[in-house]
Write an enzyme that holds these catalytic residues in place. Structure first.
Site, mmCIF file in Angstrom:
data_model
loop_
_atom_site.group_PDB
_atom_site.id
_atom_site.type_symbol
_atom_site.label_atom_id
_atom_site.label_comp_id
_atom_site.label_asym_id
_atom_site.label_seq_id
_atom_site.Cartn_x
_atom_site.Cartn_y
_atom_site.Cartn_z
ATOM 1 N N GLY A 48 -0.502 -10.967 -3.586
ATOM 2 C CA GLY A 48 0.336 -9.800 -3.373
ATOM 3 C C GLY A 48 1.168 -9.950 -2.121
ATOM 4 N N GLN A 53 5.736 -6.861 5.078
ATOM 5 C CA GLN A 53 5.371 -8.237 5.441
ATOM 6 C C GLN A 53 6.569 -9.168 5.495
ATOM 7 O OE1 GLN A 53 2.030 -8.533 2.382
ATOM 8 N NE2 GLN A 53 1.217 -9.742 4.089
ATOM 9 N N CYS A 98 -4.937 -12.411 3.807
ATOM 10 C CA CYS A 98 -3.647 -11.739 3.944
ATOM 11 C C CYS A 98 -2.637 -12.764 4.442
ATOM 12 C CB CYS A 98 -3.762 -10.573 4.930
ATOM 13 S SG CYS A 98 -2.220 -9.641 5.100
ATOM 14 N N LEU A 99 -1.456 -12.776 3.832
ATOM 15 C CA LEU A 99 -0.446 -13.759 4.219
ATOM 16 C C LEU A 99 0.075 -13.512 5.637
ATOM 17 C CD1 LEU A 99 1.579 -14.027 0.875
ATOM 18 C CD2 LEU A 99 -0.067 -15.671 1.801
ATOM 19 N N HIS A 140 -4.997 -3.184 -1.305
ATOM 20 C CA HIS A 140 -4.651 -3.968 -0.103
ATOM 21 C C HIS A 140 -3.145 -3.852 0.186
ATOM 22 C CE1 HIS A 140 -4.887 -7.920 2.305
ATOM 23 N NE2 HIS A 140 -3.595 -7.665 2.198
ATOM 24 N N GLU A 141 -2.335 -4.058 -0.852
ATOM 25 C CA GLU A 141 -0.886 -4.021 -0.644
ATOM 26 C C GLU A 141 -0.410 -2.614 -0.285
ATOM 27 O OE1 GLU A 141 0.501 -6.758 -0.229
ATOM 28 O OE2 GLU A 141 -1.161 -7.894 -1.070
ATOM 29 N N HIS A 144 -0.634 -1.832 3.275
ATOM 30 C CA HIS A 144 0.463 -2.378 4.100
ATOM 31 C C HIS A 144 1.587 -1.354 4.261
ATOM 32 C CE1 HIS A 144 -0.524 -6.506 5.065
ATOM 33 N NE2 HIS A 144 -0.860 -6.798 3.819
HETATM 34 NI NI NI Z 1 -1.951 -8.474 3.212
#
Ligand code: NI
Length: 177
Positions: A48, A53, A98-99, A140-141, A144
């Site tokens: 995701g 991000q 997480c990226l 999770h997304e 953000h």
């Molecule tokens: Ni993340």
């Protein structure tokens, strides 16, 4: 073109994102952002990616809701705009990456099921009922979009580990291990 991913410490990751106006979803700018986010997610082989991000403070994220296929890694990735989540079910603990801080793995408890109402990339209203992994990714997304990260949701600081050591952690925590 793949986008630069904001790394932990960038203020955009801690800001509350603004909704998109339905009329702007079809704009070249938003459509290009979605395309570039899809390319970035594919390049990173992530589950995701949320707009904050990539330094865009808007309520938009991508999440994998079906397993990938070898010939089409982006199949099964859905675009969620202005999502509204209703979570249900017993809390379930799972390790998340997480990226924006790929060096870490964090153990997070989340409800096992979620219903998400959203607009797709054509501005059409849609709803999905998800459970287990896709429900986790969507939660999770969505976090953000509110400036919330997995590290905030760890039950204990001990549930934050180096991703490279996750196997070791799992072995050391295994029952009877
Ligand atoms: Ni993340």
């Amino acid at each position: 073109m793949a986008l630069v991913i904001a790394q932990l410490g960038q203020p955009v990751l801690r800001a509350v994102a603004a909704p998109l106006v339905p009329e702007e979803i079809g704009s070249a700018e938003v459509q290009q952002l979605i395309d570039e986010m899809l390319q970035t997610l594919g390049a990173e082989r992530g589950a995701g990616l949320a707009a904050p991000q990539v330094f865009v403070g808007r309520r938009l994220f991508l999440a994998r809701v079906e397993p990938p296929r070898e010939d089409d890694l982006l199949r099964g990735v859905e675009v969620f705009i202005n999502p509204r989540l209703t979570a249900s079910g017993e809390p379930n603990a799972g390790w998340e990456g997480c990226l924006s801080f790929p060096e870490l793995a964090v153990l997070v408890e989340r409800p096992r099921r979620v219903r998400v109402e959203y607009l797709d990339r054509h501005g059409e209203p849609r709803a999905l009922e998800l459970e287990d992994m896709p429900a986790r990714v969507v939660q999770h997304e969505n976090d953000h979009l509110d400036g919330v990260l997995t590290i905030d949701r760890a039950a204990s600081p001990r549930d934050i580990v180096k991703a490279s050591e996750l196997e070791t952690v799992l072995r050391s925590r295994a029952p009877g291990g």
